[in-house]
Design a protein around this motif. Structure first.
Motif, PDB file in Angstrom:
ATOM      1  N   GLU A  34      43.751  44.480  45.237  1.00 48.93           N
ATOM      2  CA  GLU A  34      43.683  45.349  44.055  1.00 48.93           C
ATOM      3  C   GLU A  34      44.988  46.126  43.960  1.00 48.93           C
ATOM      4  N   LEU A  35      45.620  46.037  42.787  1.00 47.20           N
ATOM      5  CA  LEU A  35      46.918  46.677  42.589  1.00 47.20           C
ATOM      6  C   LEU A  35      46.929  47.632  41.399  1.00 47.20           C
ATOM      7  N   GLY A  36      45.757  47.981  40.895  1.00 46.51           N
ATOM      8  CA  GLY A  36      45.723  48.902  39.755  1.00 46.51           C
ATOM      9  C   GLY A  36      46.383  48.304  38.532  1.00 46.51           C
ATOM     10  N   ILE A  53      49.504  39.529  44.577  1.00 44.50           N
ATOM     11  CA  ILE A  53      48.985  39.329  43.223  1.00 44.50           C
ATOM     12  C   ILE A  53      47.697  40.126  43.070  1.00 44.50           C
ATOM     13  N   ASN A  54      47.564  40.780  41.939  1.00 47.23           N
ATOM     14  CA  ASN A  54      46.380  41.581  41.653  1.00 47.23           C
ATOM     15  C   ASN A  54      45.146  40.677  41.610  1.00 47.23           C
ATOM     16  N   SER A  55      44.176  40.968  42.448  1.00 50.00           N
ATOM     17  CA  SER A  55      42.965  40.144  42.542  1.00 50.00           C
ATOM     18  C   SER A  55      42.086  40.239  41.296  1.00 50.00           C
ATOM     19  N   LYS A  56      42.311  41.238  40.457  1.00 50.12           N
ATOM     20  CA  LYS A  56      41.506  41.421  39.249  1.00 50.12           C
ATOM     21  C   LYS A  56      41.970  40.540  38.082  1.00 50.12           C
ATOM     22  N   LEU A  57      43.102  39.869  38.217  1.00 52.21           N
ATOM     23  CA  LEU A  57      43.616  39.030  37.137  1.00 52.21           C
ATOM     24  C   LEU A  57      42.791  37.758  36.998  1.00 52.21           C
ATOM     25  N   ASN A  58      42.784  37.188  35.795  1.00 54.48           N
ATOM     26  CA  ASN A  58      42.141  35.888  35.612  1.00 54.48           C
ATOM     27  C   ASN A  58      43.038  34.799  36.215  1.00 54.48           C
ATOM     28  N   ASP A  59      42.511  33.590  36.342  1.00 58.98           N
ATOM     29  CA  ASP A  59      43.241  32.510  37.006  1.00 58.98           C
ATOM     30  C   ASP A  59      44.567  32.184  36.321  1.00 58.98           C
ATOM     31  N   ASN A  82      59.636  43.758  43.785  1.00 64.13           N
ATOM     32  CA  ASN A  82      59.816  43.361  42.403  1.00 64.13           C
ATOM     33  C   ASN A  82      58.459  43.383  41.710  1.00 64.13           C
ATOM     34  N   PHE A  83      58.275  44.306  40.811  1.00 66.58           N
ATOM     35  CA  PHE A  83      56.991  44.473  40.152  1.00 66.58           C
ATOM     36  C   PHE A  83      56.898  43.684  38.861  1.00 66.58           C
ATOM     37  N   PHE A  84      55.746  43.137  38.618  1.00 62.81           N
ATOM     38  CA  PHE A  84      55.419  42.541  37.335  1.00 62.81           C
ATOM     39  C   PHE A  84      54.297  43.419  36.801  1.00 62.81           C
ATOM     40  N   LEU A  85      54.639  44.361  35.966  1.00 61.58           N
ATOM     41  CA  LEU A  85      53.702  45.387  35.561  1.00 61.58           C
ATOM     42  C   LEU A  85      52.602  44.861  34.646  1.00 61.58           C
ATOM     43  N   LYS A  86      51.440  45.427  34.803  1.00 64.54           N
ATOM     44  CA  LYS A  86      50.275  44.977  34.040  1.00 64.54           C
ATOM     45  C   LYS A  86      50.457  45.138  32.534  1.00 64.54           C
TER      46      LYS A  86
END
Length: 141
Positions: A34-36, A53-59, A82-86
């Motif tokens: 979980e990465l918020g 990788i954020n576990s809350k993302l879809n596949d 290196n962030f890939f912001l939501k």
């Protein structure tokens, strides 16, 4: 850097465009947590590259984030996170981000997929951006 040619070589050498499999081949660890508001990031710890990788993302989003971060791991110095912001579909603020985005698009989206997007009734800013990046020449990045 000719990203398209590098991606073609990687796909030919390893027989896949799956970013998770490619991470295994390149000895890059991928973890889910979980990465918020953060979609994902890459970091180098103890001389080993790691993609979180954020576990809350879809596949679909997990695959896209993995491909983007793999681009950073393969072509850029990973000294900081290196962030890939939501809240950003594709970040356009630096040459490194543009290169990582171009890598992800070349790896994941072939001409058949893009032709489908063109005929689909589902249009979005994100899909348009993908199509635009696919056809950018390297000197336009």
């Amino acid at each position: 850097m000719d990203i398209k040619k590098k991606v073609e070589k990687i796909i030919n050498d390893f027989g896949t465009n799956n970013p998770f499999r490619l991470c295994k081949y390149f000895n890059i660890s991928v973890i889910f947590c979980e990465l918020g508001n953060i979609k994902g990031y890459s970091v180098k710890k103890l001389r080993r590259k790691v993609i979180c990788i954020n576990s809350k993302l879809n596949d679909f989003d997990k695959r896209l984030v993995c491909a983007h971060e793999l681009g950073h791991c393969l072509f850029h110095q990973i000294n900081d996170i290196n962030f890939f912001l939501k809240n950003t579909n594709i970040i356009r603020n630096s040459i490194l981000e543009k290169e990582a985005n171009k890598f992800a698009v070349e790896l994941l989206f072939d001409d058949f997929f893009l032709a489908y997007i063109e005929t689909s009734s589902i249009r979005s800013e994100f899909l348009n951006e993908i199509a635009e990046l696919k056809y950018l020449k390297n000197n336009e990045i």
